[in-house]
Write a protein that holds these residues in place. Structure first.
Motif, PDB file in Angstrom:
ATOM      1  N   ASP A 132      42.724  50.114  29.918  1.00  0.00           N
ATOM      2  CA  ASP A 132      43.972  49.351  30.025  1.00  0.00           C
ATOM      3  C   ASP A 132      44.318  49.115  31.492  1.00  0.00           C
ATOM      4  O   ASP A 132      44.672  48.000  31.895  1.00  0.00           O
ATOM      5  CB  ASP A 132      45.124  50.084  29.337  1.00  0.00           C
ATOM      6  CG  ASP A 132      44.922  50.237  27.842  1.00  0.00           C
ATOM      7  OD1 ASP A 132      44.147  49.458  27.248  1.00  0.00           O
ATOM      8  OD2 ASP A 132      45.546  51.152  27.270  1.00  0.00           O
ATOM      9  N   VAL A 133      44.190  50.150  32.282  1.00  0.00           N
ATOM     10  CA  VAL A 133      44.497  50.039  33.714  1.00  0.00           C
ATOM     11  C   VAL A 133      43.422  49.231  34.432  1.00  0.00           C
ATOM     12  O   VAL A 133      43.713  48.461  35.347  1.00  0.00           O
ATOM     13  CB  VAL A 133      44.706  51.435  34.339  1.00  0.00           C
ATOM     14  CG1 VAL A 133      44.894  51.340  35.843  1.00  0.00           C
ATOM     15  CG2 VAL A 133      45.901  52.119  33.692  1.00  0.00           C
ATOM     16  N   PHE A 134      42.177  49.374  34.008  1.00  0.00           N
ATOM     17  CA  PHE A 134      41.104  48.564  34.579  1.00  0.00           C
ATOM     18  C   PHE A 134      41.420  47.070  34.428  1.00  0.00           C
ATOM     19  O   PHE A 134      41.289  46.293  35.372  1.00  0.00           O
ATOM     20  CB  PHE A 134      39.757  48.889  33.926  1.00  0.00           C
ATOM     21  CG  PHE A 134      38.634  48.036  34.439  1.00  0.00           C
ATOM     22  CD1 PHE A 134      37.909  48.417  35.554  1.00  0.00           C
ATOM     23  CD2 PHE A 134      38.313  46.839  33.824  1.00  0.00           C
ATOM     24  CE1 PHE A 134      36.889  47.619  36.050  1.00  0.00           C
ATOM     25  CE2 PHE A 134      37.302  46.022  34.308  1.00  0.00           C
ATOM     26  CZ  PHE A 134      36.577  46.416  35.421  1.00  0.00           C
ATOM     27  N   LEU A 135      41.846  46.664  33.222  1.00  0.00           N
ATOM     28  CA  LEU A 135      42.184  45.253  32.987  1.00  0.00           C
ATOM     29  C   LEU A 135      43.337  44.805  33.880  1.00  0.00           C
ATOM     30  O   LEU A 135      43.355  43.666  34.362  1.00  0.00           O
ATOM     31  CB  LEU A 135      42.529  45.022  31.522  1.00  0.00           C
ATOM     32  CG  LEU A 135      41.381  45.150  30.530  1.00  0.00           C
ATOM     33  CD1 LEU A 135      41.896  44.982  29.108  1.00  0.00           C
ATOM     34  CD2 LEU A 135      40.273  44.157  30.837  1.00  0.00           C
ATOM     35  N   THR A 136      44.280  45.688  34.099  1.00  0.00           N
ATOM     36  CA  THR A 136      45.415  45.386  34.965  1.00  0.00           C
ATOM     37  C   THR A 136      44.941  45.166  36.399  1.00  0.00           C
ATOM     38  O   THR A 136      45.305  44.173  37.044  1.00  0.00           O
ATOM     39  CB  THR A 136      46.442  46.532  34.918  1.00  0.00           C
ATOM     40  OG1 THR A 136      46.838  46.720  33.564  1.00  0.00           O
ATOM     41  CG2 THR A 136      47.644  46.246  35.784  1.00  0.00           C
ATOM     42  N   ALA A 137      44.127  46.082  36.896  1.00  0.00           N
ATOM     43  CA  ALA A 137      43.609  45.966  38.256  1.00  0.00           C
ATOM     44  C   ALA A 137      42.732  44.730  38.400  1.00  0.00           C
ATOM     45  O   ALA A 137      42.817  44.012  39.409  1.00  0.00           O
ATOM     46  CB  ALA A 137      42.827  47.228  38.620  1.00  0.00           C
ATOM     47  N   LEU A 138      41.919  44.467  37.400  1.00  0.00           N
ATOM     48  CA  LEU A 138      41.053  43.293  37.437  1.00  0.00           C
ATOM     49  C   LEU A 138      41.885  42.014  37.508  1.00  0.00           C
ATOM     50  O   LEU A 138      41.580  41.102  38.283  1.00  0.00           O
ATOM     51  CB  LEU A 138      40.155  43.271  36.199  1.00  0.00           C
ATOM     52  CG  LEU A 138      39.182  42.108  36.096  1.00  0.00           C
ATOM     53  CD1 LEU A 138      38.183  42.136  37.252  1.00  0.00           C
ATOM     54  CD2 LEU A 138      38.454  42.151  34.754  1.00  0.00           C
ATOM     55  N   THR A 139      42.945  41.962  36.736  1.00  0.00           N
ATOM     56  CA  THR A 139      43.824  40.788  36.744  1.00  0.00           C
ATOM     57  C   THR A 139      44.432  40.571  38.119  1.00  0.00           C
ATOM     58  O   THR A 139      44.402  39.462  38.665  1.00  0.00           O
ATOM     59  CB  THR A 139      44.929  40.952  35.678  1.00  0.00           C
ATOM     60  OG1 THR A 139      44.312  41.017  34.394  1.00  0.00           O
ATOM     61  CG2 THR A 139      45.922  39.808  35.720  1.00  0.00           C
ATOM     62  N   GLU A 140      44.977  41.636  38.704  1.00  0.00           N
ATOM     63  CA  GLU A 140      45.573  41.490  40.034  1.00  0.00           C
ATOM     64  C   GLU A 140      44.522  41.094  41.060  1.00  0.00           C
ATOM     65  O   GLU A 140      44.756  40.229  41.912  1.00  0.00           O
ATOM     66  CB  GLU A 140      46.257  42.780  40.466  1.00  0.00           C
ATOM     67  CG  GLU A 140      46.902  42.648  41.824  1.00  0.00           C
ATOM     68  CD  GLU A 140      47.587  43.909  42.321  1.00  0.00           C
ATOM     69  OE1 GLU A 140      47.898  43.947  43.527  1.00  0.00           O
ATOM     70  OE2 GLU A 140      47.818  44.840  41.528  1.00  0.00           O
ATOM     71  N   HIS A 141      43.365  41.707  40.996  1.00  0.00           N
ATOM     72  CA  HIS A 141      42.292  41.423  41.944  1.00  0.00           C
ATOM     73  C   HIS A 141      41.866  39.952  41.878  1.00  0.00           C
ATOM     74  O   HIS A 141      41.739  39.282  42.912  1.00  0.00           O
ATOM     75  CB  HIS A 141      41.101  42.348  41.666  1.00  0.00           C
ATOM     76  CG  HIS A 141      39.914  42.072  42.506  1.00  0.00           C
ATOM     77  ND1 HIS A 141      39.877  42.334  43.863  1.00  0.00           N
ATOM     78  CD2 HIS A 141      38.715  41.523  42.198  1.00  0.00           C
ATOM     79  CE1 HIS A 141      38.698  41.974  44.346  1.00  0.00           C
ATOM     80  NE2 HIS A 141      37.979  41.473  43.359  1.00  0.00           N
ATOM     81  N   LEU A 142      41.670  39.447  40.670  1.00  0.00           N
ATOM     82  CA  LEU A 142      41.235  38.052  40.525  1.00  0.00           C
ATOM     83  C   LEU A 142      42.320  37.077  40.975  1.00  0.00           C
ATOM     84  O   LEU A 142      42.011  36.067  41.616  1.00  0.00           O
ATOM     85  CB  LEU A 142      40.830  37.779  39.073  1.00  0.00           C
ATOM     86  CG  LEU A 142      39.561  38.500  38.610  1.00  0.00           C
ATOM     87  CD1 LEU A 142      39.344  38.275  37.122  1.00  0.00           C
ATOM     88  CD2 LEU A 142      38.346  38.064  39.423  1.00  0.00           C
ATOM     89  N   ALA A 143      43.560  37.377  40.657  1.00  0.00           N
ATOM     90  CA  ALA A 143      44.655  36.511  41.099  1.00  0.00           C
ATOM     91  C   ALA A 143      44.719  36.475  42.627  1.00  0.00           C
ATOM     92  O   ALA A 143      44.846  35.401  43.233  1.00  0.00           O
ATOM     93  CB  ALA A 143      45.982  36.996  40.511  1.00  0.00           C
ATOM     94  N   THR A 144      44.603  37.632  43.237  1.00  0.00           N
ATOM     95  CA  THR A 144      44.645  37.722  44.696  1.00  0.00           C
ATOM     96  C   THR A 144      43.494  36.943  45.325  1.00  0.00           C
ATOM     97  O   THR A 144      43.689  36.222  46.304  1.00  0.00           O
ATOM     98  CB  THR A 144      44.608  39.197  45.139  1.00  0.00           C
ATOM     99  OG1 THR A 144      45.743  39.863  44.574  1.00  0.00           O
ATOM    100  CG2 THR A 144      44.647  39.332  46.648  1.00  0.00           C
ATOM    101  N   LYS A 145      42.297  37.085  44.763  1.00  0.00           N
ATOM    102  CA  LYS A 145      41.141  36.341  45.287  1.00  0.00           C
ATOM    103  C   LYS A 145      41.374  34.838  45.238  1.00  0.00           C
ATOM    104  O   LYS A 145      40.885  34.110  46.097  1.00  0.00           O
ATOM    105  CB  LYS A 145      39.879  36.692  44.494  1.00  0.00           C
ATOM    106  CG  LYS A 145      39.232  37.978  44.925  1.00  0.00           C
ATOM    107  CD  LYS A 145      37.973  38.261  44.150  1.00  0.00           C
ATOM    108  CE  LYS A 145      36.951  37.182  44.403  1.00  0.00           C
ATOM    109  NZ  LYS A 145      35.645  37.453  43.828  1.00  0.00           N
ATOM    110  N   ASP A 146      42.106  34.384  44.218  1.00  0.00           N
ATOM    111  CA  ASP A 146      42.390  32.956  44.089  1.00  0.00           C
ATOM    112  C   ASP A 146      43.619  32.527  44.884  1.00  0.00           C
ATOM    113  O   ASP A 146      44.017  31.368  44.846  1.00  0.00           O
ATOM    114  CB  ASP A 146      42.596  32.586  42.619  1.00  0.00           C
ATOM    115  CG  ASP A 146      41.276  32.412  41.883  1.00  0.00           C
ATOM    116  OD1 ASP A 146      40.234  32.254  42.540  1.00  0.00           O
ATOM    117  OD2 ASP A 146      41.295  32.434  40.633  1.00  0.00           O
ATOM    118  N   GLY A 147      44.250  33.475  45.571  1.00  0.00           N
ATOM    119  CA  GLY A 147      45.424  33.143  46.370  1.00  0.00           C
ATOM    120  C   GLY A 147      46.667  32.880  45.548  1.00  0.00           C
ATOM    121  O   GLY A 147      47.583  32.203  45.998  1.00  0.00           O
TER     122      GLY A 147
END
Length: 123
Positions: free
Chosen positions: A64-79
């Protein structure tokens, strides 16, 4: 074979969460890789929509937390901003999904910030 009225829909993070339920670890990592590949090929302006809906719990707090971190990481990469729901999940104890000495050192050094701040150490 698809009929003409069916259109392709890329996997969302919420859809990924559904697929992780009950899957073994090897399948979970394959599903994450599939999601990342689909996300990568979507036009940049459409990627944020793949992250908007909060995934239901998978039955495993680590994932559950992995998905959360992945979401934030991908959003950040896309600016772009991560959805507000990402602020609700983090681990109390660190998790090293690949738990060998070398993998732990690599993850401590190279884990993206969105993962580190939630206690998920993966590179």
């Amino acid at each position: 074979m698809r009929s003409n009225d069916e259109s392709y829909e890329p996997l969302t993070v919420a859809g990924l969460g559904v697929r992780l339920v009950g899957a073994d670890e090897a399948r979970r990592w394959r599903l994450v890789a599939e999601f990342l590949e689909e996300h990568r090929w979507e036009p940049a302006q459409e990627r944020a929509a793949l992250l908007e809906q909060e995934p239901a719990v998978t039955g495993d707090e680590h994932w559950d937390v992995f998905l959360t971190a992945l979401t934030e990481h991908l959003a950040t990469k896309d600016g772009s901003r991560a959805p507000a729901w990402v602020e609700t999940r983090s681990l109390r104890r660190f998790w090293f999904p690949f738990n060998t000495r070398a993998a732990r050192v690599d993850a401590v050094v190279h884990a993206p910030a969105a993962f580190r701040r939630r206690g998920v150490y993966v590179h």
